[in-house]
Design a protein around this motif. Sequence first.
Motif, PDB file in Angstrom:
ATOM      1  N   ASP A 293      -3.138   4.032  -2.438  1.00 27.64           N
ATOM      2  CA  ASP A 293      -2.888   2.892  -3.334  1.00 27.64           C
ATOM      3  C   ASP A 293      -2.977   1.589  -2.671  1.00 27.64           C
ATOM      4  O   ASP A 293      -2.137   1.417  -1.732  1.00 27.64           O
ATOM      5  CB  ASP A 293      -1.917   2.876  -4.532  1.00 27.64           C
ATOM      6  CG  ASP A 293      -1.883   4.429  -5.067  1.00 27.64           C
ATOM      7  OD1 ASP A 293      -3.119   4.777  -5.348  1.00 27.64           O
ATOM      8  OD2 ASP A 293      -1.011   4.760  -5.728  1.00 27.64           O
ATOM      9  N   VAL A 294      -3.473   0.416  -3.162  1.00 23.87           N
ATOM     10  CA  VAL A 294      -3.456  -0.929  -2.568  1.00 23.87           C
ATOM     11  C   VAL A 294      -3.047  -1.684  -3.997  1.00 23.87           C
ATOM     12  O   VAL A 294      -3.684  -1.557  -4.965  1.00 23.87           O
ATOM     13  CB  VAL A 294      -4.488  -1.296  -2.312  1.00 23.87           C
ATOM     14  CG1 VAL A 294      -4.365  -2.892  -1.522  1.00 23.87           C
ATOM     15  CG2 VAL A 294      -4.881  -0.526  -0.742  1.00 23.87           C
ATOM     16  N   TYR A 295      -1.928  -2.474  -3.748  1.00 32.17           N
ATOM     17  CA  TYR A 295      -1.569  -3.419  -5.100  1.00 32.17           C
ATOM     18  C   TYR A 295      -1.063  -4.898  -4.684  1.00 32.17           C
ATOM     19  O   TYR A 295      -0.913  -5.034  -3.233  1.00 32.17           O
ATOM     20  CB  TYR A 295      -0.474  -2.848  -5.863  1.00 32.17           C
ATOM     21  CG  TYR A 295       0.721  -2.134  -4.936  1.00 32.17           C
ATOM     22  CD1 TYR A 295       1.739  -2.772  -4.845  1.00 32.17           C
ATOM     23  CD2 TYR A 295       0.692  -0.824  -4.682  1.00 32.17           C
ATOM     24  CE1 TYR A 295       2.814  -2.398  -4.240  1.00 32.17           C
ATOM     25  CE2 TYR A 295       1.728  -0.250  -3.674  1.00 32.17           C
ATOM     26  CZ  TYR A 295       2.748  -1.138  -3.442  1.00 32.17           C
ATOM     27  OH  TYR A 295       3.789  -0.651  -2.601  1.00 32.17           O
TER      28      TYR A 295
ATOM     29  N   THR B 168       0.818  -1.351  -0.084  1.00 23.95           N
ATOM     30  CA  THR B 168       0.008  -0.076   0.137  1.00 23.95           C
ATOM     31  C   THR B 168       0.744   1.121  -0.057  1.00 23.95           C
ATOM     32  O   THR B 168       2.163   1.205   0.564  1.00 23.95           O
ATOM     33  CB  THR B 168      -0.930   0.131   1.255  1.00 23.95           C
ATOM     34  OG1 THR B 168      -1.806   1.215   1.068  1.00 23.95           O
ATOM     35  CG2 THR B 168      -0.150   0.234   2.613  1.00 23.95           C
TER      36      THR B 168
ATOM     37  N   TYR C  42      -3.520  -2.623  -9.445  1.00 23.17           N
ATOM     38  CA  TYR C  42      -3.413  -1.699  -8.527  1.00 23.17           C
ATOM     39  C   TYR C  42      -4.925  -1.282  -8.157  1.00 23.17           C
ATOM     40  O   TYR C  42      -5.757  -1.194  -9.034  1.00 23.17           O
ATOM     41  CB  TYR C  42      -2.774  -0.284  -9.131  1.00 23.17           C
ATOM     42  CG  TYR C  42      -1.523  -0.403  -8.901  1.00 23.17           C
ATOM     43  CD1 TYR C  42      -0.856   0.277  -7.818  1.00 23.17           C
ATOM     44  CD2 TYR C  42      -0.387  -0.956  -9.745  1.00 23.17           C
ATOM     45  CE1 TYR C  42       0.373   0.291  -7.663  1.00 23.17           C
ATOM     46  CE2 TYR C  42       1.035  -0.729  -9.629  1.00 23.17           C
ATOM     47  CZ  TYR C  42       1.315  -0.105  -8.493  1.00 23.17           C
ATOM     48  OH  TYR C  42       2.655  -0.054  -7.975  1.00 23.17           O
TER      49      TYR C  42
END
Length: 235
Positions: free
Chosen positions: A87-89, A68, A106
């Motif tokens: 962002d979370v990926y 993140t 993403y």
Amino acid sequence: MHLLTSFPAAAFIAAASLAAPAAATASTATGNVGAFSEYLYRGVEQSNGAAIQGGIDYAHDSGLYIGTWASNTDFAGSQGTVSDEIDVYGGCTHSFGAVTIDVGAYFYYYRDDTSLDTIEYYLGLSAGRFGAKAYYTGDYFGTDEDGFYVTANYALPLGDTLALTPQVGYSVGDGPRAFVVAAFDPEPSDHYLDYSLTLTKTLDDGLSFSLALIGTDLHDDDEKVVVGLKKTFEL
């Protein structure tokens, strides 16, 4: 939009925010925090000034990873209403000899305007100092239009603690036209080019300093110089 800013993303370029962790030989958890004179995403200004950014990454020895990342934002079209991006990926890397493949996604979250939230999928490869990645989304930051992005970079070592990384990227689709190009050109095309040249100096205690020249071929969009200081640490 952690793409080339804190490299990941870009692999850490202090301006454009991002790339995912490479395959690890052992499970690792790291954090990072940085201060930058500007936050640029694919060559375009996102912060209207200085940006404080940070993230957490976990990479498993199987090649799976998750992370993140967050930054303050204030970009064209938001009229000052979008102040935070998170962002979370996650994805997976696998090596085939000297080539590593990276597949993942993403999720871009904007706390003050969730209509901009976007899921983007990517496929990347790296070999030695060269890296390339392609991204796709069916809803480009609230436009209900698709968007594609391809980027490539090459890390050139200039010494034990100094590296120079040229990068080029190409955005295309009705999404980039509506969300980005239309902000610069009254008769927007459906594509634009971005590029950067980043000098990174590794310092002591996980610190790194970066100096980047970043530009696009957008109408009346001047090149920008971005400086940054970032600290990476184990968790």
